[in-house]
Write an enzyme that holds these catalytic residues in place. Sequence first.
Site, mmCIF file in Angstrom:
data_model
loop_
_atom_site.group_PDB
_atom_site.id
_atom_site.type_symbol
_atom_site.label_atom_id
_atom_site.label_comp_id
_atom_site.label_asym_id
_atom_site.label_seq_id
_atom_site.Cartn_x
_atom_site.Cartn_y
_atom_site.Cartn_z
ATOM 1 N N PRO A 7 0.666 -1.197 0.083
ATOM 2 C CA PRO A 7 -0.147 0.011 -0.050
ATOM 3 C C PRO A 7 0.695 1.338 -0.008
ATOM 4 O O PRO A 7 0.899 2.053 1.076
ATOM 5 C CB PRO A 7 -0.747 -0.082 1.088
ATOM 6 C CG PRO A 7 -0.093 -0.990 2.197
ATOM 7 C CD PRO A 7 0.914 -1.900 1.382
ATOM 8 N N CYS A 8 1.379 1.731 -1.130
ATOM 9 C CA CYS A 8 2.329 2.799 -1.334
ATOM 10 C C CYS A 8 1.403 4.098 -0.903
ATOM 11 O O CYS A 8 2.061 4.973 -0.737
ATOM 12 C CB CYS A 8 2.745 2.453 -2.463
ATOM 13 S SG CYS A 8 1.862 2.538 -3.953
ATOM 14 N N HIS A 9 0.279 4.068 -1.125
ATOM 15 C CA HIS A 9 -0.652 5.098 -0.848
ATOM 16 C C HIS A 9 -0.635 5.653 0.414
ATOM 17 O O HIS A 9 -0.774 6.880 0.857
ATOM 18 C CB HIS A 9 -2.025 4.905 -1.459
ATOM 19 C CG HIS A 9 -2.879 4.069 -0.628
ATOM 20 N ND1 HIS A 9 -2.603 2.643 -0.616
ATOM 21 C CD2 HIS A 9 -3.677 3.920 0.470
ATOM 22 C CE1 HIS A 9 -3.384 1.946 0.029
ATOM 23 N NE2 HIS A 9 -3.915 2.820 0.669
#
Length: 151
Positions: free
Chosen positions: A99-101
């Site tokens: 989950p780079c967000h």
Amino acid sequence: MITGLQVSVLKCAILSIFDRYLYIDENPNYPTDKARRATFRTKEGKKVTAFQWTVYDFTRKVPRGRVTTYKDVCTAIGQGSPRSVGSALRRNPFAPAVPCHRVIASNYYVGGFFGEWGPSRCSAKIQMLSNEGVEFTTDGYLATKSLIWRG
């Protein structure tokens, strides 16, 4: 003719489905053993570096409803710089399983998303985080500092 309201409702429905399906902690497509990592190639045919694997492994641990910073990632993994973490996440072939967000700038600004920077260019990132309970001010800063996760 589809109205703006219908588009907004459709976007929310898609994000809701996306949210339920893709935020599963155990993603069978994410290689965790050395043998699978050694043979894994991105869509472009590139290998993932040892540094990128380390960034992805740490980022996978960021809980839903929390965020961390590029600086906190490099501090936690003991290598790299905030910029190199951002570069690794920009190339993340496992999003949103990784989950780079959930990674923002160290001044609590929304940061980047798909190589773009700022709240007007990162509306999808802000929306994804909002769906997880993380809110930003209108100028793109984290509204609640207690949501920072440092591992």
